[in-house]
Scaffold this motif. Structure first.
Motif, short mmCIF file in Angstrom:
data_model
loop_
_atom_site.label_atom_id
_atom_site.label_comp_id
_atom_site.label_asym_id
_atom_site.label_seq_id
_atom_site.Cartn_x
_atom_site.Cartn_y
_atom_site.Cartn_z
N ARG A 272 0.85 -1.16 0.13
CA ARG A 272 0.04 0.00 0.06
C ARG A 272 0.81 1.35 0.03
O ARG A 272 0.16 2.23 -0.21
N CYS B 59 -6.09 -1.06 -15.16
CA CYS B 59 -7.16 -1.21 -14.36
C CYS B 59 -7.31 -2.72 -13.79
O CYS B 59 -8.25 -2.89 -12.87
N PRO C 274 -5.67 -3.49 -8.64
CA PRO C 274 -6.43 -3.96 -7.52
C PRO C 274 -6.05 -5.06 -6.93
O PRO C 274 -6.10 -5.42 -5.57
N ARG D 158 -5.05 1.51 -5.27
CA ARG D 158 -6.42 1.99 -6.07
C ARG D 158 -5.76 3.01 -7.16
O ARG D 158 -6.66 3.56 -7.69
N VAL D 159 -4.48 3.35 -7.11
CA VAL D 159 -3.88 4.16 -7.93
C VAL D 159 -2.80 3.70 -8.80
O VAL D 159 -1.97 2.85 -8.24
N TRP E 36 -13.33 3.82 -12.78
CA TRP E 36 -12.05 4.32 -12.62
C TRP E 36 -12.14 5.64 -13.26
O TRP E 36 -13.06 5.85 -14.12
N GLN F 63 -7.42 6.13 -11.24
CA GLN F 63 -7.73 6.07 -9.92
C GLN F 63 -8.92 5.37 -9.85
O GLN F 63 -9.81 5.63 -10.63
N GLN F 64 -9.12 4.58 -8.78
CA GLN F 64 -10.36 3.58 -8.63
C GLN F 64 -11.00 4.42 -7.70
O GLN F 64 -10.62 4.65 -6.59
N GLN F 65 -12.17 4.75 -7.91
CA GLN F 65 -13.36 5.44 -7.24
C GLN F 65 -13.63 4.51 -6.12
O GLN F 65 -13.80 3.44 -6.12
N SER F 66 -13.76 5.18 -4.85
CA SER F 66 -14.08 4.15 -3.79
C SER F 66 -15.76 4.25 -3.77
O SER F 66 -16.34 5.09 -4.24
#
Lengths: 713, 304
Positions: free
Chosen positions: A458, A474, A478, A483-484, A697, A710-713
């Motif tokens: 992380r 993408c 993960p 997430r980035v 994303w 970036q993966q959106q939360s």
């Protein structure tokens, strides 16, 4: 106007990147011409010239440096096309290279093959058993001569090898890294018998010069591998050098080393060129990480044949903790650690009927010839690129900037025949499974590479490079809990980009055991000269070498690394020394504490055991001359909304087979501006690659045109 | 001065030149029948350069003898001089034709010539295409299923030839009087072959023989999207009108055009077509040529 050109040869594509003095970057990708690498090389140079508005001759005359990460040596090992060599070793140790070291039969093969113990076999040796002779004469573990070398004996053994057809000699005697006297005597005898001015002159390679390190198997194998590929590399690179000179290039060709630097061809040891391409990429990633203030980076490069992973901790490229494998041989070169797995755009998807018709991807690759089915060169195997094409991610008319049109019908037909039919599923579903499977494999390997080395994934930024990296980022990011992902602007040719910015650098190493902290007296080293003498010797070697390259001493920067361990321990830990020369006990204590800290970070503080003594086992001195590189300026950010011209259309793409094809907007990367944000699902067509922004994303272009996914939360 | 070398990157020959077919002459010089050449790669590779030296040809063409590929694919062929005819068709084409004579010998000859003829001369290799093979092996024009059957074998043959790195490979088609048609299947077939040649940096062209209406065929065959066309004679061996062919080739967008010449024909007319700006044209043999004086005079005519 001048240019720095980087060339990176991969299993499928050869990448080119030229950086002009004005900072303008020109890139090109072409199929790797395995039948003759120089064909693809010169094709790329011609194209770079064309794209820069010059004729080839004019362009080459303006190139400051051509930095080349070549696979000529690697190919020679794979094809076993090297010369017949004779090995001269110490009597009684003739079988060392055949016995190997630990489970040497499993070195350099994929995990799934290594597990197949019933069928696994040792690789065919580079030197036949009848081409190995032992000579009398012995040096002990302290470097003292305990039995003299017999000239008569050497001459007899030499004649035996010559009679058996030796075309070159490797000399590797016991403890030669402590005292090279006997090895040098053997070389002198050979040179007297076969002087250079005779046609029968034969090259002699000494282990004390190639790898002055402890461990007779790895020292000998490093020397053997070097001697095996030396002649072929010299021949190929001389031919290429002549071609370049005829074409107008006036400077020496520079080779990328797997130790993280570059050197002229004439000052390069062949074994240092193995797997140099990914190392060039890692160098570029470290530089870019510095620019983006990200010092912990997981560098990934998904090309056509392999997926390379490298870990950059605190901005530093790390050498292998353990002995690196070259082809099938464990060596002890100080190479930067890069892991490669067989997962790339050309990786073949297949049904494993022994595992209940399980779908598998790789490690075999379709390569550049015949390539994926959609390349229309006669290939019939399903590859990851075929799956990406069927899923609508790739534009068949704009692959490699339109230079290689793809045939989607061939991909569909191949997937239907080889995957969808046997599994009883639709073509789209099959393509989606192929993609997900390769993403999972890559993600898992990245996680292992980071976590099993004692790092917290992380805390790392993932750099997704390679022609297929932005297409799959993408999908695999993960899996490591990130997430980035950062997709560098030069991602499709990142190895070539890294090569074009590399400095002159070489590592000199030698094995010496020095007890920094004595367990029996619980005291620090008092004979500092024993340490400083080794460093000074290495420094002299490096200064002499770089002076011959034309660099003055004041331009050379040094960096010392040490292999260290606790007393009676087996494994080693690499420690960057805070200073080159030890001045007093405080310096020794500092070094010991640094080792304990690093050891604790990796294995936990409970595992540290300083009272057991702390030893240095090997010295690595890196000497570097920084090269000028153009300044990189960021652009002022524009708004988040891309310009209307950047939206070049839309096409159906599948992000979920249950939903089927959906219309995804398509953007042109060249028309996007820093600051632009695009939410998935979307596709971005860039030179040499396609970004796939999956639903959930977003993509943002930073000031240097790098993409932040970036993966959106 | 290289001419054929310009074909590979999609370029044009750098001027008029002559590519004669000398395998018949080479056989005559060795006092053998042409069939003896195709049976012996050493003879083939030694004799053709000798013939080229004799007539001062700047480029060497091999594989132009008819039915070489058909024989290797399994057809029973009878040869009379430089001509050949199929007398029996196989039940199914041979799966590895590159291993069978005479194609295997052509591959070996190509390898040897590629090593030895340069830099004095350039090398063009001719390989029978799907139309010729389909007519020889199945007696009909190539359908989709026939192309499927032929594809793997022909592709591998081309790959092996390209590995030798000649300057150009011509797919040699004899339409035997039938009207050439660029069907989508045939276009795809050529696209695959073209991609393979391109990978090896070898020029890729099409030779069209046995066509009755040359301008019509030139227009029609442009649909195959091959850059370089070389014409042969009509089914009776008559040569096409050079000027009309050049104009048709220019209109159809061909990058280069080979105009056939033979002893007794009006070479000046063909040379005039080469000099016109319509299309990059050059001279080639119409068939195997054994008239040494004629061969020399064409070369001299061009150099003048």
């Amino acid at each position: 106007m001048g240019f720095h050109v980087g060339i990176d040869i991969g299993g499928t594509f050869t990448d080119f990147c030229a950086i002009g003095d004005d900072g303008r970057i020109t890139v090109y990708k072409t199929s790797t011409t395995h039948y003759d690498l120089s064909v693809g090389f010169m094709r790329g140079i011609r194209e770079l010239a064309k794209r820069s508005g010059f004729r080839s001759q004019e362009y080459l005359a303006q190139v400051h440096a051509l930095r080349y990460s070549t696979t000529v040596g690697t190919n020679a090992l794979i094809e076993r096309s090297g010369p017949k060599l004779g090995l001269i070793t110490t009597a009684g140790f003739e079988d060392t290279i055949f016995i190997g070291r630990s489970r040497s039969w499993a070195d350099g093969i994929p995990v799934h093959e290594a597990r197949d113990i019933a069928r696994i076999a040792k690789p065919a040796p580079l030197i036949d058993p009848d081409m190995v002779v032992g000579v009398r004469g012995r040096i002990d573990c302290n470097g003292r001569v305990v039995a003299p070398l017999s000239r008569k004996d050497v001459l007899e053994k030499l004649q035996t090898l010559v009679d058996r057809g030796a075309m070159g000699f490797v000399v590797s005697l016991m403890w030669s890294f402590l005292n090279p006297e006997h090895e040098r005597m053997v070389k002198q005898i050979i040179e007297e018998e076969y002087p250079e001015d005779y046609l029968g002159a034969m090259p002699v390679t000494l282990s004390c010069e190639i790898s002055p390190k402890c461990g007779e198997y790895t020292r000998t194998m490093t020397t053997v591998v070097n001697a095996y590929i030396h002649g072929i590399m010299a021949e190929n690179l001389n031919k290429l050098g002549n071609e370049l000179r005829d074409g107008g290039y006036k400077r020496p060709l520079i080779l990328v080393h797997n130790t993280g630097g570059t050197k002229k061809v004439s000052r390069t040891k062949a074994v240092f060129t193995h797997n140099a391409g990914p190392v060039a990429g890692m160098h570029g990633a470290a530089d870019l990480g510095e620019l983006l203030a990200r010092r912990n980076v997981v560098f990934t490069d998904m090309g056509g044949t392999s997926f390379d992973i490298g870990v950059i901790v605190d901005g530093e490229l790390r050498a292998h903790d353990f002995l690196p494998v070259v082809d099938r041989w464990r060596t002890n070169i100080p190479a930067i650690e890069v892991k490669s797995i067989g997962a790339g755009g050309g990786s073949i998807a297949w049904i494993n009927d022994l595992m209940g018709n399980a779908l598998e991807v790789g490690p075999q690759s379709a390569g550049s010839m015949p390539g994926p089915a959609c390349y229309d060169k006669g290939g019939r195997e399903v590859t990851v690129t075929d799956a990406d094409l069927v899923l609508g991610y790739l534009n068949p008319d704009n692959y490699l900037d339109g230079e290689m049109p793809l045939d989607v019908d061939l991909s569909r037909a191949a997937i239907d025949e080889k995957i969808a039919g046997p599994l009883g599923i639709g073509v789209l579903e099959a393509a989606y499974r192929v993609r997900r499977l390769v993403d999972a494999r890559m993600g898992q390997e990245v996680f292992n590479e980071v976590a099993l080395k004692g790092h917290d994934p992380r805390k790392f930024a993932v750099f997704a490079c390679g022609g297929a990296g932005p297409t799959h980022a993408c999908g695999f990011v993960p899996y490591i809990g990130a997430r980035v992902a950062v997709v560098p602007a030069m991602a499709p040719v990142f190895g070539a980009f890294g090569a074009s910015t590399m400095d002159i650098r070489q590592v000199w190493d030698v094995s010496r055991t020095i007890k920094l902290f004595r367990w029996d007296r619980q005291a620090y080293l008092d004979d500092l000269e024993s340490f400083n003498h080794v460093v000074r010797e290495l420094k002299d070697l490096s200064v002499r070498d770089l002076r011959l390259e034309g660099f003055s001493e004041d331009r050379i920067e040094f960096r010392l690394e040490l292999d260290m361990r606790y007393g009676s321990q087996h494994n080693l830990t690499k420690v960057p020394a805070p200073r080159l020369i030890l001045q007093g006990e405080d310096d020794v204590r500092e070094l010991c504490e640094l080792f304990t800290k690093l050891y604790s970070d990796i294995y936990s503080p409970e595992a540290a055991f300083p009272v057991g003594g702390i030893n240095i086992e090997c010295f690595y001195l890196a000497a570097m001359v920084r090269q000028e590189r153009p300044e990189v300026h960021g652009e002022a950010p524009a708004g988040e909304e891309p310009a209307a011209a950047a939206r070049i259309g839309s096409r159906p793409a599948c992000f979920d087979p249950a939903v089927g094809m959906v219309e995804a907007p398509v953007f042109g990367w060249l028309s996007l501006a820093p600051g632009n944000v695009i939410s998935g699902p979307a596709l971005i067509e860039a030179p040499g690659t396609t970004y796939v922004i999956e639903p959930g994303w977003s993509y943002r272009m930073d000031a240097w045109r790098n993409g932040i996914l970036q993966q959106q939360s | 001065m290289p001419f054929l070398a310009h074909f590979a990157p999609g370029g044009q020959p750098s001027g008029a030149f002559f590519l004669p077919f000398l395998e018949g002459l080479a056989a005559a010089m060795e006092n053998r029948m042409p069939a003896a050449l195709t049976a012996d790669a050493t003879l083939w590779a030694n004799a053709v350069p000798r013939a080229a030296r004799l007539v001062d040809a700047r480029a060497i063409a091999v594989g132009v003898l008819p039915m070489i590929a058909a024989e290797s694919f399994g057809a029973t062929v009878v040869r009379v001089g430089a001509n050949a005819s199929v007398v029996a068709r196989p039940d199914a084409p041979v799966s590895e034709p590159w291993c069978a004579a005479p194609l295997a010998n052509l591959l070996e000859t190509s390898r040897r010539l590629a090593e030895t003829v340069r830099p004095e001369r350039e090398l063009a290799v001719f390989l029978s295409g799907p139309v010729t093979l389909s007519l020889a092996l199945f007696g009909e024009m190539p359908s989709k299923s026939i192309l499927e059957v032929l594809k793997a074998g022909l592709l591998r043959c081309l790959e092996l030839i390209c590995e030798a790195r000649p300057d150009v490979v011509f797919i040699d088609e004899d339409w035997a009087g039938r009207s050439p048609e660029a069907t989508p299947e045939l276009r795809r077939f050529h696209n695959t072959l073209k991609n393979v040649a391109e990978y090896y940096g070898v020029g890729y062209g099409l030779r069209a023989d046995g066509i009755a209406d040359a301008p019509g065929a030139i227009a029609s065959l442009s649909g195959l999207r091959v850059a370089h066309l070389m014409l042969g004679g009509d089914p009776e061996g008559a040569l096409p009108d050079a000027c009309a062919a050049a104009k048709a080739a220019a209109a159809a967008g061909w990058t280069s055009l080979g105009l056939p010449v033979a002893a007794g024909c009006d070479v000046d007319e063909a040379l005039a077509a080469c000099d016109s700006d319509a299309v990059a044209a050059y001279l080639c043999g119409a068939a195997q040529e054994t008239d040494i004086e004629f061969l020399k005079s064409v070369g001299l005519g061009i150099r003048r």
